[in-house]
Design an enzyme around this catalytic site. Structure first.
Site, PDB file in Angstrom:
ATOM      1  N   PHE A  17       0.869  -1.184   0.000  1.00 13.41           N
ATOM      2  CA  PHE A  17       0.000   0.000   0.000  1.00 13.41           C
ATOM      3  C   PHE A  17       0.904   1.231   0.000  1.00 13.41           C
ATOM      4  O   PHE A  17       0.829   2.077   0.883  1.00 13.41           O
ATOM      5  CB  PHE A  17      -0.902  -0.050   1.243  1.00 13.41           C
ATOM      6  CG  PHE A  17      -2.128   0.817   1.159  1.00 13.41           C
ATOM      7  CD1 PHE A  17      -3.047   0.670   0.141  1.00 13.41           C
ATOM      8  CD2 PHE A  17      -2.365   1.774   2.145  1.00 13.41           C
ATOM      9  CE1 PHE A  17      -4.183   1.468   0.073  1.00 13.41           C
ATOM     10  CE2 PHE A  17      -3.512   2.579   2.096  1.00 13.41           C
ATOM     11  CZ  PHE A  17      -4.413   2.420   1.056  1.00 13.41           C
TER      12      PHE A  17
ATOM     13  N   THR B 173       3.457  -5.399  -3.776  1.00 14.79           N
ATOM     14  CA  THR B 173       4.657  -5.281  -2.940  1.00 14.79           C
ATOM     15  C   THR B 173       5.852  -4.963  -3.846  1.00 14.79           C
ATOM     16  O   THR B 173       5.757  -5.074  -5.067  1.00 14.79           O
ATOM     17  CB  THR B 173       4.916  -6.591  -2.147  1.00 14.79           C
ATOM     18  OG1 THR B 173       5.237  -7.633  -3.058  1.00 14.79           O
ATOM     19  CG2 THR B 173       3.718  -6.988  -1.304  1.00 14.79           C
TER      20      THR B 173
ATOM     21  N   LYS C  26       5.912  -6.879 -11.460  1.00 11.84           N
ATOM     22  CA  LYS C  26       6.245  -7.687 -12.641  1.00 11.84           C
ATOM     23  C   LYS C  26       7.059  -8.934 -12.311  1.00 11.84           C
ATOM     24  O   LYS C  26       7.233  -9.805 -13.173  1.00 11.84           O
ATOM     25  CB  LYS C  26       6.956  -6.858 -13.702  1.00 11.84           C
ATOM     26  CG  LYS C  26       8.230  -6.206 -13.274  1.00 11.84           C
ATOM     27  CD  LYS C  26       8.735  -5.272 -14.370  1.00 11.84           C
ATOM     28  CE  LYS C  26       9.753  -4.285 -13.840  1.00 11.84           C
ATOM     29  NZ  LYS C  26       9.167  -3.218 -13.018  1.00 11.84           N
TER      30      LYS C  26
ATOM     31  N   GLU D 287      -2.014  -6.118 -16.169  1.00 14.11           N
ATOM     32  CA  GLU D 287      -1.793  -5.049 -17.146  1.00 14.11           C
ATOM     33  C   GLU D 287      -0.733  -4.045 -16.699  1.00 14.11           C
ATOM     34  O   GLU D 287       0.066  -3.559 -17.491  1.00 14.11           O
ATOM     35  CB  GLU D 287      -3.120  -4.320 -17.431  1.00 14.11           C
ATOM     36  CG  GLU D 287      -3.032  -3.324 -18.568  1.00 14.11           C
ATOM     37  CD  GLU D 287      -2.605  -3.953 -19.894  1.00 14.11           C
ATOM     38  OE1 GLU D 287      -3.446  -4.592 -20.516  1.00 14.11           O
ATOM     39  OE2 GLU D 287      -1.439  -3.806 -20.291  1.00 14.11           O
TER      40      GLU D 287
ATOM     41  N   VAL E  49       3.769  -3.768 -17.147  1.00  5.57           N
ATOM     42  CA  VAL E  49       4.587  -3.105 -18.168  1.00  5.57           C
ATOM     43  C   VAL E  49       3.807  -1.904 -18.688  1.00  5.57           C
ATOM     44  O   VAL E  49       2.661  -2.041 -19.122  1.00  5.57           O
ATOM     45  CB  VAL E  49       4.919  -4.056 -19.339  1.00  5.57           C
ATOM     46  CG1 VAL E  49       5.804  -3.341 -20.366  1.00  5.57           C
ATOM     47  CG2 VAL E  49       5.600  -5.328 -18.850  1.00  5.57           C
TER      48      VAL E  49
ATOM     49  N   GLY F  31      12.640  12.613  -9.188  1.00  5.52           N
ATOM     50  CA  GLY F  31      12.017  11.322  -8.920  1.00  5.52           C
ATOM     51  C   GLY F  31      12.201  10.322 -10.059  1.00  5.52           C
ATOM     52  O   GLY F  31      11.617   9.243 -10.046  1.00  5.52           O
TER      53      GLY F  31
ATOM     54  N   GLU G 195      16.475   6.384  -9.038  1.00 14.08           N
ATOM     55  CA  GLU G 195      16.478   5.784  -7.697  1.00 14.08           C
ATOM     56  C   GLU G 195      17.779   6.142  -6.974  1.00 14.08           C
ATOM     57  O   GLU G 195      18.786   6.463  -7.620  1.00 14.08           O
ATOM     58  CB  GLU G 195      16.451   4.256  -7.826  1.00 14.08           C
ATOM     59  CG  GLU G 195      15.282   3.700  -8.579  1.00 14.08           C
ATOM     60  CD  GLU G 195      14.038   3.584  -7.729  1.00 14.08           C
ATOM     61  OE1 GLU G 195      14.175   3.453  -6.499  1.00 14.08           O
ATOM     62  OE2 GLU G 195      12.944   3.646  -8.292  1.00 14.08           O
TER      63      GLU G 195
ATOM     64  N   ASP H 109      16.146  -3.783 -14.923  1.00  9.41           N
ATOM     65  CA  ASP H 109      14.711  -3.448 -14.935  1.00  9.41           C
ATOM     66  C   ASP H 109      14.132  -3.690 -16.339  1.00  9.41           C
ATOM     67  O   ASP H 109      13.069  -4.298 -16.485  1.00  9.41           O
ATOM     68  CB  ASP H 109      14.530  -1.982 -14.515  1.00  9.41           C
ATOM     69  CG  ASP H 109      13.094  -1.515 -14.664  1.00  9.41           C
ATOM     70  OD1 ASP H 109      12.260  -1.897 -13.832  1.00  9.41           O
ATOM     71  OD2 ASP H 109      12.801  -0.799 -15.645  1.00  9.41           O
TER      72      ASP H 109
ATOM     73  N   LYS I  36      11.202  -6.327 -17.681  1.00 11.09           N
ATOM     74  CA  LYS I  36      10.023  -5.889 -18.437  1.00 11.09           C
ATOM     75  C   LYS I  36       9.897  -6.647 -19.765  1.00 11.09           C
ATOM     76  O   LYS I  36       8.804  -7.101 -20.119  1.00 11.09           O
ATOM     77  CB  LYS I  36      10.088  -4.384 -18.702  1.00 11.09           C
ATOM     78  CG  LYS I  36       9.774  -3.580 -17.450  1.00 11.09           C
ATOM     79  CD  LYS I  36       9.879  -2.099 -17.709  1.00 11.09           C
ATOM     80  CE  LYS I  36       9.468  -1.321 -16.466  1.00 11.09           C
ATOM     81  NZ  LYS I  36      10.083   0.001 -16.400  1.00 11.09           N
TER      82      LYS I  36
END
Ligand SMILES: NC(=O)c1ccc[n+]([C@@H]2O[C@H](COP(=O)([O-])OP(=O)(O)OC[C@H]3O[C@@H](n4cnc5c(N)ncnc54)[C@H](OP(=O)(O)O)[C@@H]3O)[C@@H](O)[C@H]2O)c1
Length: 347
Positions: A11, A102, A131, A155, A158, A212, A215, A226, A230
């Site tokens: 959350f 999460t 993912k 959905e 990606v 932002g 990271e 990453d 994907k």
């Protein structure tokens, strides 16, 4: 009126944006589906867990975590605080749909895979924004969902809510996907663009973090992990590739220099971190992530910053491309929201 009960695992940014979208559309959902959507469980890493079979006060849960508006950053005790762990919530709480939000474990996809298996074992539907499960265990989870007769949607994994999986499933019927390519990582897009514009690397990282985009530890993006996760997710779903991210031929942008970018520009090209998967003659799928020189006139060359693109080539419809323009967190939430509506439609 019917009810649909959701268990939200995670959350954070995505989960809270989804919670707000659910509240904003409560009446419309009731009108359209004659169903009240209730959140009956919320699991977090450090802010407490909530479980209430009659429905959690979502407004309150959101306010608790909204530190800027005076929330404490932890759930307050309104009788719903629970000592169940995340896995126990998946295995024991009263819900119809598990929503996995999460953090991504890029190395194994766990424990999110187990959360979803926990739901399927009980005959519950699952939606994932994470993912990891699609990159590491898609075919197993797809088969399990089928065997149990439950719905499984992803959905958001990606390009957020941009219809990529929905588009292919619903509007490219019987068309066989032969190739998938795309620009899927905004951090590398941003860095390459800024380098081309003449900015200094340290300055780019500093500004990217402030905006932002980047990271605290950008290695997962810069080294292409990453993007590999994907493209693996895309290939597993769209081409039944049955691969994991470690099978992707991966090269990040860490060795790209300003000189490389300038030399490419002199030839009318731009360098992008291109993700690609293509069917080999033996039927297997070859996947790669690598910095690639793209002609300036190519549509892919204009995909900048947080914008991303996927191109899907099929035997019947040739190449179709979908572009997501500068998404915000609401577009992530919409992917999950749309999947919930699919569950409502499929019941
Ligand atoms: N944000 C995006 O734009 C976007 C787009 C597409 C997909 N996604 C995917 O969606 C998922 C969520 O992203 P996000 O941006 O919302 O991340 P986030 O802001 O970091 O939130 C993660 C949430 O998961 C919770 N969490 C951590 N460990 C947990 C555990 N073991 N059990 C239960 N909850 C746990 C965190 O709780 P604490 O805060 O207490 O640690 C937090 O509530 C990720 O898998 C991400 O890759 C995100």
């Amino acid at each position: 009126m019917k009810e649909l009960k959701l268990a939200l695992l995670g959350f954070g940014n995505a989960g809270q944006a989804f919670g707000r979208m659910l509240l904003d559309h409560e009446e419309e959902i009731i009108k359209t589906y004659d169903t009240k959507v209730l959140v009956t469980a919320i699991a977090t890493g450090s802010r407490g867990n909530l479980v209430c079979a009659d429905g959690i006060d979502l407004q309150r849960a959101l306010a608790d975590l909204d530190v800027k508006q005076g929330g404490s950053g932890r759930f307050t005790d309104t009788g719903a605080l629970s000592s169940l762990t995340t896995m126990e919530i998946a295995e024991q709480a009263d819900y119809d749909v598990l929503v996995e939000m999460t953090p991504l474990n890029i190395a194994t996809g766990q424990p999110a895979i187990s959360h979803i298996e926990g739901a399927f074992k009980r005959g519950k539907h699952a939606i994932t924004a994470n993912k990891g499960p699609i990159a590491w265990a898609y075919s197993r989870l797809r088969d399990m969902a089928k065997e149990k007769g439950v719905q499984f949607y992803y959905e958001t994994t990606v390009m957020d809510g941009t219809p990529v999986f929905n588009l292919t499933e619903h509007t490219l019927k019987m068309a066989k996907v032969t190739e998938v390519s795309g620009i899927l990582n905004s951090t590398t897009n941003f860095i390459l663009e800024e380098l081309e514009a003449g900015a200094d690397y340290e300055d780019i990282m500093e500004r990217g973090r402030a905006m932002g985009f980047i990271e605290a530890d950008p290695a997962m993006d810069i080294e292409g992990y990453d993007a590999a996760a994907k493209i693996t997710a895309l290939l597993n779903v769209l081409m039944d590739a049955g691969i994991t991210p470690d099978q992707v031929k991966r090269k990040g942008i860490e060795d790209i220099t300003v000189e490389d970018i300038r030399r490419a520009a002199d030839r009318g090209k731009v360098i992008k971190l291109l993700c690609r998967g293509v069917r080999r003659e033996d039927g297997s799928v070859e996947a790669s992530v690598q910095p690639t020189e793209i002609d300036r006139s190519d549509m892919l060359a204009s995909v900048n910053s947080t914008t991303s693109v996927v191109s899907i080539t099929t035997n019947l419809m040739k190449k179709v491309s979908v572009v997501e323009h500068e998404p915000e967190i609401e577009q992530t939430a919409y992917g999950v929201f749309g999947d919930v509506l699919r569950v409502l439609e499929g019941r």
